[in-house]
Design a protein around this motif. Structure first.
Motif, PDB file in Angstrom:
ATOM      1  N   ALA A 111      -6.134 -55.696 -24.640  1.00 62.43           N
ATOM      2  CA  ALA A 111      -5.315 -56.166 -25.764  1.00 62.43           C
ATOM      3  C   ALA A 111      -3.821 -56.114 -25.489  1.00 62.43           C
ATOM      4  N   HIS A 112      -3.366 -55.055 -24.818  1.00 58.35           N
ATOM      5  CA  HIS A 112      -1.937 -54.914 -24.543  1.00 58.35           C
ATOM      6  C   HIS A 112      -1.649 -55.043 -23.050  1.00 58.35           C
ATOM      7  N   GLY A 113      -2.558 -55.694 -22.320  1.00 57.79           N
ATOM      8  CA  GLY A 113      -2.417 -55.806 -20.872  1.00 57.79           C
ATOM      9  C   GLY A 113      -1.281 -56.726 -20.459  1.00 57.79           C
ATOM     10  N   PRO A 128      -9.795 -66.203 -19.773  1.00 53.74           N
ATOM     11  CA  PRO A 128      -9.497 -64.787 -19.997  1.00 53.74           C
ATOM     12  C   PRO A 128     -10.254 -64.276 -21.223  1.00 53.74           C
ATOM     13  N   VAL A 129     -10.821 -63.101 -21.091  1.00 52.34           N
ATOM     14  CA  VAL A 129     -11.550 -62.457 -22.188  1.00 52.34           C
ATOM     15  C   VAL A 129     -10.830 -61.156 -22.517  1.00 52.34           C
ATOM     16  N   GLU A 130     -10.277 -61.072 -23.706  1.00 49.85           N
ATOM     17  CA  GLU A 130      -9.505 -59.899 -24.090  1.00 49.85           C
ATOM     18  C   GLU A 130     -10.378 -58.881 -24.818  1.00 49.85           C
ATOM     19  N   VAL A 131     -10.284 -57.621 -24.417  1.00 52.11           N
ATOM     20  CA  VAL A 131     -11.016 -56.544 -25.085  1.00 52.11           C
ATOM     21  C   VAL A 131     -10.014 -55.578 -25.713  1.00 52.11           C
ATOM     22  N   PRO A 132     -10.413 -54.889 -26.775  1.00 53.59           N
ATOM     23  CA  PRO A 132      -9.475 -53.978 -27.441  1.00 53.59           C
ATOM     24  C   PRO A 132      -9.182 -52.739 -26.610  1.00 53.59           C
ATOM     25  N   GLU A 133      -8.053 -52.116 -26.906  1.00 49.20           N
ATOM     26  CA  GLU A 133      -7.722 -50.811 -26.342  1.00 49.20           C
ATOM     27  C   GLU A 133      -7.918 -49.752 -27.418  1.00 49.20           C
ATOM     28  N   ARG A 134      -7.875 -48.508 -27.019  1.00 40.88           N
ATOM     29  CA  ARG A 134      -8.026 -47.411 -27.967  1.00 40.88           C
ATOM     30  C   ARG A 134      -6.743 -46.583 -27.966  1.00 40.88           C
ATOM     31  N   ASP A 135      -6.010 -46.662 -29.068  1.00 34.63           N
ATOM     32  CA  ASP A 135      -4.726 -45.951 -29.171  1.00 34.63           C
ATOM     33  C   ASP A 135      -3.819 -46.265 -27.981  1.00 34.63           C
ATOM     34  N   ILE A 156      -6.663 -54.437 -14.684  1.00 31.07           N
ATOM     35  CA  ILE A 156      -6.141 -53.239 -15.345  1.00 31.07           C
ATOM     36  C   ILE A 156      -4.831 -52.842 -14.676  1.00 31.07           C
ATOM     37  N   ALA A 157      -3.816 -52.593 -15.474  1.00 38.73           N
ATOM     38  CA  ALA A 157      -2.591 -51.975 -14.964  1.00 38.73           C
ATOM     39  C   ALA A 157      -2.671 -50.484 -15.260  1.00 38.73           C
ATOM     40  N   TYR A 331       2.845 -58.776 -26.890  1.00 37.56           N
ATOM     41  CA  TYR A 331       1.771 -57.908 -26.402  1.00 37.56           C
ATOM     42  C   TYR A 331       0.982 -57.302 -27.564  1.00 37.56           C
ATOM     43  N   LYS A 332       1.117 -57.905 -28.739  1.00 37.12           N
ATOM     44  CA  LYS A 332       0.436 -57.437 -29.952  1.00 37.12           C
ATOM     45  C   LYS A 332       0.933 -56.050 -30.377  1.00 37.12           C
ATOM     46  N   LEU A 333       2.217 -55.813 -30.119  1.00 37.40           N
ATOM     47  CA  LEU A 333       2.859 -54.555 -30.499  1.00 37.40           C
ATOM     48  C   LEU A 333       4.184 -54.868 -31.203  1.00 37.40           C
ATOM     49  N   PRO A 334       4.137 -55.568 -32.342  1.00 34.27           N
ATOM     50  CA  PRO A 334       5.376 -56.019 -32.994  1.00 34.27           C
ATOM     51  C   PRO A 334       6.242 -54.894 -33.527  1.00 34.27           C
TER      52      PRO A 334
END
Length: 361
Positions: A111-113, A128-135, A156-157, A331-334
């Motif tokens: 998600a925030h990659g 591209p297939v986006e998967v969620p992150e956890r916290d 993965i970074a 990056y979905k972190l507004p």
């Protein structure tokens, strides 16, 4: 462009990469903390090697990068024959996408990659297939659950950009062990040198034929302006990647500066120590004034505000003082701002501005 010219699948789906801001209108004293650059610059030995290359501008560079690969291998304890060099780690990542994915295939990102991962997938016609992150941490279970018959790549970074978080070693091993043998795990280690005790994934590369590690000279080595990176994998994989690498992709100046930089171990260690010291200080100061901030393992911190509006207002306050940081809404972190860890003066300056913004001492 004429309608009769056919564009390859995926290319028109690419959202162009947006880099960190570099200038502020009307100011020539900008403090740039938006691109995770080394505030101390490159090793003096690297700068000298770059200058010396001016006398060889008429000569073609070596196509095998043997000197640089030997230097990287010697410093990191790796087999030089299993190293490939590129124009930044981005080019090595591009080789990987070209070699192992195409139309009908899928590449897993998080998600925030890093925003280059979906760009690379689209460029070769993959999805591209986006998967969620956890916290804000890469979720290994979410990745494994998303793997299907079309999956060819997992990006993965680690440490991650823009969050600065890391996947624990045990979880990383579980991911490598849990992926099918025909799925390539790409461990992007652009910030690996800033994470204490982390080998960037070299041990996993040695244990798994489908794991590739990438690294860069743009961050801790301070050579972002030259664009040099490298990858490490098992020999059969490197043989595949070298078949699509252009023979003269790196110049004499790039090769010389990079070799000098990696060999200056003392300077690299000093940069890592200074970064760790001011990274911890900056994070503690942000948390003390009520700004959320995860522990970072990179050369930046991710400041979390109460809302996107507050983050925008904080960004405006920083710009008013001539400071540039990175907004990461893309990056979905507004509600967040990514702040490069600068030197002591830069860290104290940014904390002073944010403290005034928050109305705290």
């Amino acid at each position: 462009m004429s309608d009769t010219i056919r564009v390859q699948p995926g290319i028109m789906d690419i959202a162009l990469y947006v880099s960190g801001e570099s200038t502020l209108k009307g100011r020539d004293d900008v403090l740039k903390l938006s691109s995770n650059e080394n505030p101390y610059g490159p090793s003096p030995l690297a700068a000298a090697a770059f200058a010396a290359a001016a006398g060889q501008l008429h000569r073609y560079p070596a196509t095998d990068h043997a000197g640089l690969r030997a230097a990287i291998g010697g410093v990191h304890g790796l087999d030089p024959d299993r190293i490939i060099c590129g124009v930044g780690s981005d080019e090595v990542l591009q080789f990987i996408a070209q070699a192992f994915a195409g139309p009908g295939d899928e590449a897993i990102t998080t998600a925030h990659g890093f925003s280059m991962y979906p760009i690379l997938a689209h460029a070769v016609g993959a999805t591209p297939v986006e998967v969620p992150e956890r916290d804000r941490v890469v979720d290994v279970d979410a990745i494994l659950a998303a793997v299907g018959p079309r999956t060819r790549l997992v990006f993965i970074a680690n440490p991650a950009n823009p969050t600065g978080t890391m996947v624990p070693d045990t979880a990383l091993r579980r991911l490598a062990q849990g992926l099918p043998a025909d799925v390539v795990l790409v461990l992007d280690g652009a910030y690996a040198e800033f994470a204490q005790g982390y080998d960037g994934g070299a041990e996993l590369v040695d244990a798994h034929p489908n794991v590739i590690m990438t690294r860069t000279f743009s961050k801790i080595h301070g050579l972002g302006g030259l664009r040099i990176g490298w990858g490490y994998a098992q020999r059969a994989v490197i043989d595949v990647l070298n078949r699509i690498r252009q023979p003269f992709n790196l110049s004499n100046a790039q090769l010389g500066a990079a070799e000098a930089a990696v060999r200056d171990v003392a300077y690299t260690r000093w940069c890592a120590t200074e970064n760790a010291r001011w990274r911890a200080w900056l994070r503690a100061a942000l948390v003390q004034m009520g700004i959320g901030c995860d522990e970072s393992h990179a050369n930046f911190v991710l400041a979390r505000f109460a809302s996107a509006d507050e983050a925008d207002a904080a960004d405006a306050a920083l710009k008013a003082d001539g400071i540039l940081v990175r907004k990461v809404a893309g990056y979905k972190l507004p509600e967040c701002l990514r702040i490069t860890v600068g030197d002591e003066a830069a860290c104290r300056r940014i904390v002073g501005v944010l403290a005034a913004f928050k109305g705290v001492r």
